[in-house]
Design an enzyme around this catalytic site. Structure first.
Site, PDB file in Angstrom:
ATOM      1  CE  LYS A  33       3.672  -2.231  -8.809  1.00  0.00           C
ATOM      2  NZ  LYS A  33       3.641  -3.714  -8.854  1.00  0.00           N
ATOM      3  CD  GLN A  63       2.658  -6.165 -11.383  1.00  0.00           C
ATOM      4  OE1 GLN A  63       3.568  -5.505 -10.884  1.00  0.00           O
ATOM      5  NE2 GLN A  63       1.448  -6.167 -10.884  1.00  0.00           N
ATOM      6  CG  ASP A  73       6.464  -7.233  -5.059  1.00  0.00           C
ATOM      7  OD1 ASP A  73       5.779  -6.242  -4.741  1.00  0.00           O
ATOM      8  OD2 ASP A  73       6.485  -7.722  -6.199  1.00  0.00           O
TER       9      ASP A  73
END
Ligand code: GUN
Length: 262
Positions: free
Chosen positions: A17, A61, A84
């Site tokens: 990412k 994450q 997200d």
């Protein structure tokens, strides 16, 4: 991006990412916290990032170490910075058909289907796996009465009886079960479109790393029956990163509209 601990898959995802954002000219920072970081310390960091105008998006994450309550952490991220799409407000908006940030993996799957000429409209989509990250949001997206959706969706999970009888009915089969070869060729019909979301590490002495990545399906056997199937690696994974970048751009645009108003 915030990573807690050294889970090898998380290290690899966050690195990719970060690399893609750099290629696109999107500034990013990765904050790495020790495995034994307290929930309180993580929540304090999120509160700081929520109020830091340097960052339009925040990504924590997953998975987090077991001593940290994941729901509490996802709840703490400002919904306007939730690139997200995991905050309950964004999950609820998606279900209601008024999305703000759409979770990246299901969004990437929808784009893959549409752009490969396999729009889910009117199709029977069978989803295997009911996670909050993939299965549930994908279901919420595909049942909407709108272009690129409007599908009939069957959700299969660990409580499903006779899984094969359902997967065989799928025009589009999405597999997010977390188990190599969970779906075999006898479980799909001819001409099916298969989206393999699985990322499993299996030992492989011929590789320098000692492992290779495989999906949740028996790719070689299903490829012969299917109209299309996504490979692992290289299928859904890069789409997840792409849609994350799209969400970051959206967050930056939202912020600039908001700041012009105030
Ligand atoms: N872990 C596995 N997939 C994801 C994802 O899309 N976002 C985050 N934050 N963690 C993940």
């Amino acid at each position: 991006m915030v990573r807690v601990g050294e889970d090898p898959a998380s290290v690899s995802y966050v690195r990719s990412k970060s690399k893609v954002s750099e290629e696109l000219g999107i500034y990013s920072e990765t904050i790495v916290l020790a495995d034994n970081t307290s929930e309180e310390a993580l929540l304090t960091l999120i509160a700081k990032l929520n109020n830091d105008p340097q960052f339009h998006g925040i990504l924590v994450q997953l998975p987090l170490p077991r001593h940290i309550n994941t729901d509490k952490v996802l709840n703490a991220i400002k919904p306007e910075k939730d690139v997200d799409g995991f905050h309950p407000m964004n999950a609820g908006k998606l279900l209601n058909g008024e999305p703000l940030f759409i979770p990246c993996t299901p969004h990437g799957i929808q784009e893959l289907l549409i752009r490969s000429g396999n729009s889910p409209e009117g199709k029977h989509v069978v989803i295997c796996g009911r996670s909050n990250l993939v299965g549930k949001p994908l279901m919420a997206m595909l049942i909407q009465k709108r272009k690129g959706a409007n599908a009939t969706v069957t959700m299969c999970h660990t409580g499903t009886r006779n899984l094969a009888s359902l997967t065989r009915q799928a025009d589009i089969l999405v597999v997010a079960m977390g188990r190599p070869k969970a779906i075999t060729a006898d479980m799909v019909k001819n001409g099916v479109v298969v989206i393999d979301v699985g990322v499993n590490r299996v030992p492989d002495k011929t590789r320098k790393s000692g492992f290779r990545l495989v999906g949740d399906t028996d790719f070689e056997a299903i490829e012969r029956k299917a109209k299309a199937i996504t490979p692992v690696p290289g299928g859904v994974g890069p789409m997840t990163v792409t849609m994350l970048m799209a969400n970051v751009v959206k967050a930056a645009e939202l912020w600039s509209v908001g700041s012009q108003k105030s």
